[in-house]
Write an enzyme that holds these catalytic residues in place. Sequence first.
Site, short mmCIF file in Angstrom:
data_model
loop_
_atom_site.label_atom_id
_atom_site.label_comp_id
_atom_site.label_asym_id
_atom_site.label_seq_id
_atom_site.Cartn_x
_atom_site.Cartn_y
_atom_site.Cartn_z
CG ASN A 1 62.13 83.80 19.51
OD1 ASN A 1 62.67 84.27 20.62
ND2 ASN A 1 61.40 82.94 19.83
CB CYS B 1 61.55 84.99 25.30
SG CYS B 1 61.95 83.60 24.58
CG HIS C 1 59.62 88.11 22.14
ND1 HIS C 1 60.99 87.92 21.70
CD2 HIS C 1 59.34 86.67 22.36
CE1 HIS C 1 61.24 86.84 21.43
NE2 HIS C 1 60.12 85.71 21.96
O1 UT7 Z 1 59.79 83.17 22.18
C1 UT7 Z 1 59.05 82.09 23.14
C2 UT7 Z 1 58.10 81.91 22.84
N1 UT7 Z 1 58.17 80.97 21.34
C3 UT7 Z 1 56.97 81.32 20.74
O2 UT7 Z 1 56.14 82.55 20.97
C4 UT7 Z 1 57.09 80.21 19.61
C5 UT7 Z 1 55.45 79.83 19.56
N2 UT7 Z 1 54.61 78.87 18.76
C6 UT7 Z 1 54.92 79.04 17.30
O3 UT7 Z 1 55.56 79.93 16.99
C7 UT7 Z 1 54.89 77.83 15.83
O4 UT7 Z 1 54.04 76.94 17.11
C8 UT7 Z 1 55.63 77.37 14.89
C9 UT7 Z 1 56.18 78.62 14.49
C10 UT7 Z 1 57.36 76.71 16.06
C11 UT7 Z 1 55.13 75.89 14.99
O5 UT7 Z 1 54.46 76.33 13.87
P1 UT7 Z 1 52.61 75.73 14.53
O6 UT7 Z 1 51.56 76.27 12.86
O7 UT7 Z 1 52.34 75.92 15.63
O8 UT7 Z 1 53.12 74.53 13.41
P2 UT7 Z 1 53.39 72.84 13.77
O9 UT7 Z 1 54.12 72.81 15.22
O10 UT7 Z 1 51.88 72.60 14.39
O11 UT7 Z 1 53.89 71.62 12.95
C12 UT7 Z 1 52.91 71.71 11.79
C13 UT7 Z 1 53.77 71.01 10.53
C14 UT7 Z 1 54.55 69.57 11.26
O12 UT7 Z 1 54.50 68.71 10.57
P3 UT7 Z 1 52.87 67.59 10.59
O13 UT7 Z 1 52.50 66.89 11.74
O14 UT7 Z 1 51.60 68.69 10.43
O15 UT7 Z 1 53.04 66.45 9.52
C15 UT7 Z 1 55.82 69.31 11.38
O16 UT7 Z 1 56.17 68.43 11.91
O17 UT7 Z 1 55.02 71.35 10.01
C16 UT7 Z 1 56.21 70.90 10.46
N3 UT7 Z 1 57.59 71.07 10.90
C17 UT7 Z 1 58.28 71.06 9.55
N4 UT7 Z 1 58.14 71.21 8.61
C18 UT7 Z 1 59.51 71.77 7.74
C19 UT7 Z 1 58.03 71.80 11.87
N5 UT7 Z 1 59.29 72.61 11.43
C20 UT7 Z 1 59.15 72.78 10.84
C21 UT7 Z 1 60.32 73.12 10.09
N6 UT7 Z 1 60.25 72.91 8.39
N7 UT7 Z 1 61.47 73.75 9.86
#
Ligand code: UT7
Length: 321
Positions: free
Chosen positions: A278, A113, A248
């Site tokens: 992204n 990225c 980005h």
């Molecule tokens: O490009 C390179 C750099 N990349 C980035 O900068 C990405 C950085 N990270 C992020 O943008 C965020 O961490 C994400 C968007 C990937 C995730 O958001 P989050 O607020 O950190 O969520 P999380 O990973 O902590 O997940 C929260 C909940 C989980 O459920 P539980 O364990 O709390 O029950 C996941 O299973 O959301 C669930 N979840 C989803 N639910 C519905 C994860 N993906 C999905 C989904 N739909 N697609």
Amino acid sequence: MIRSVFRGGGSALPKNVVTNADLAAKIDTTDEWIMERTGIRQRYIADESETTATLAIEAAKKACEDAGIDGSTVDLIVLATATPDNTFPATATKVQDALGANGGIAFDVAAVCSGFLYALATADSMLRTGMAKRALVIGAETFSRILDWEDRTTCVLFGDGAGAILLEAQDGTEDGPGILCTRLHADGEHNELLYVDGGPSTTQTVGHVRMKGREVFRHAVVNLADVLNEVIETTGISADDIDWVVPHQANARILDATVRKLGIDPTKIVVTVDQHANTSAASVPLAFDVARKDGRIKPGDMVMFEAMGGGFTWGASLLRM
Ligand code: UT7
């Protein structure tokens, strides 16, 4: 003083739009979750006729046209991608051939990225040391090809596309146009937080993207704020001197948190994550092209690019238009 001066830009997107609702019909996710956590509404996904090279070629041709130059006069092509058409040759050589620029320098850069920032810094160094006169810097990806479409934690986040800018070596002045400062970093200790679980020398497959999103998020805000600060301090500008931040496009929440940390007005951020999701190395030049074409970014503006990605790798660059 030789400066790498911006001459023109272009971008390309696949034909097919995939909305959050389209994804929710296939996997266990919702439009609300994706919108709330990331700001993404839709992404463009390449079909069989579209590849990283075809998107890169379209963006490169548009950049040459925008600059009013013949593509055959480009003597340096640096293409950032994590999804090349082939393991080798470099996708940049396909672009070179399509432009009829054969004989110059062409190679790919792999910094995921942050690839566009790494490519920009490389081209800028080569232009300023006289190795080339006209450079195309391209970010191009078909990330959809390395997504695990059953992993909802990653597949909803990415899209495909390409962006290109044309830079030219010109005699510069202290307050004239050009790339003023770039800072790059990498920290291989965090390889396992964002990676692809395959490759030619390990599995002989292309593999799929794996990410510990929450941890990447945490590192992204800290690293991006640090590198932006480094560029601000090195150039002696203030946060108010920056007209536009072209980041980005990983997550709307990261963009906001990063600039707030530095006291930059959030209305100066160019946001396209809602439209493109992204697109890895393509996201910065794609967003830049959108904001130039809609008239926001104008000649004379100070534009800050920033990105962070797998490795980790991260960087920032300040351009006076
Ligand atoms: O490009 C390179 C750099 N990349 C980035 O900068 C990405 C950085 N990270 C992020 O943008 C965020 O961490 C994400 C968007 C990937 C995730 O958001 P989050 O607020 O950190 O969520 P999380 O990973 O902590 O997940 C929260 C909940 C989980 O459920 P539980 O364990 O709390 O029950 C996941 O299973 O959301 C669930 N979840 C989803 N639910 C519905 C994860 N993906 C999905 C989904 N739909 N697609």
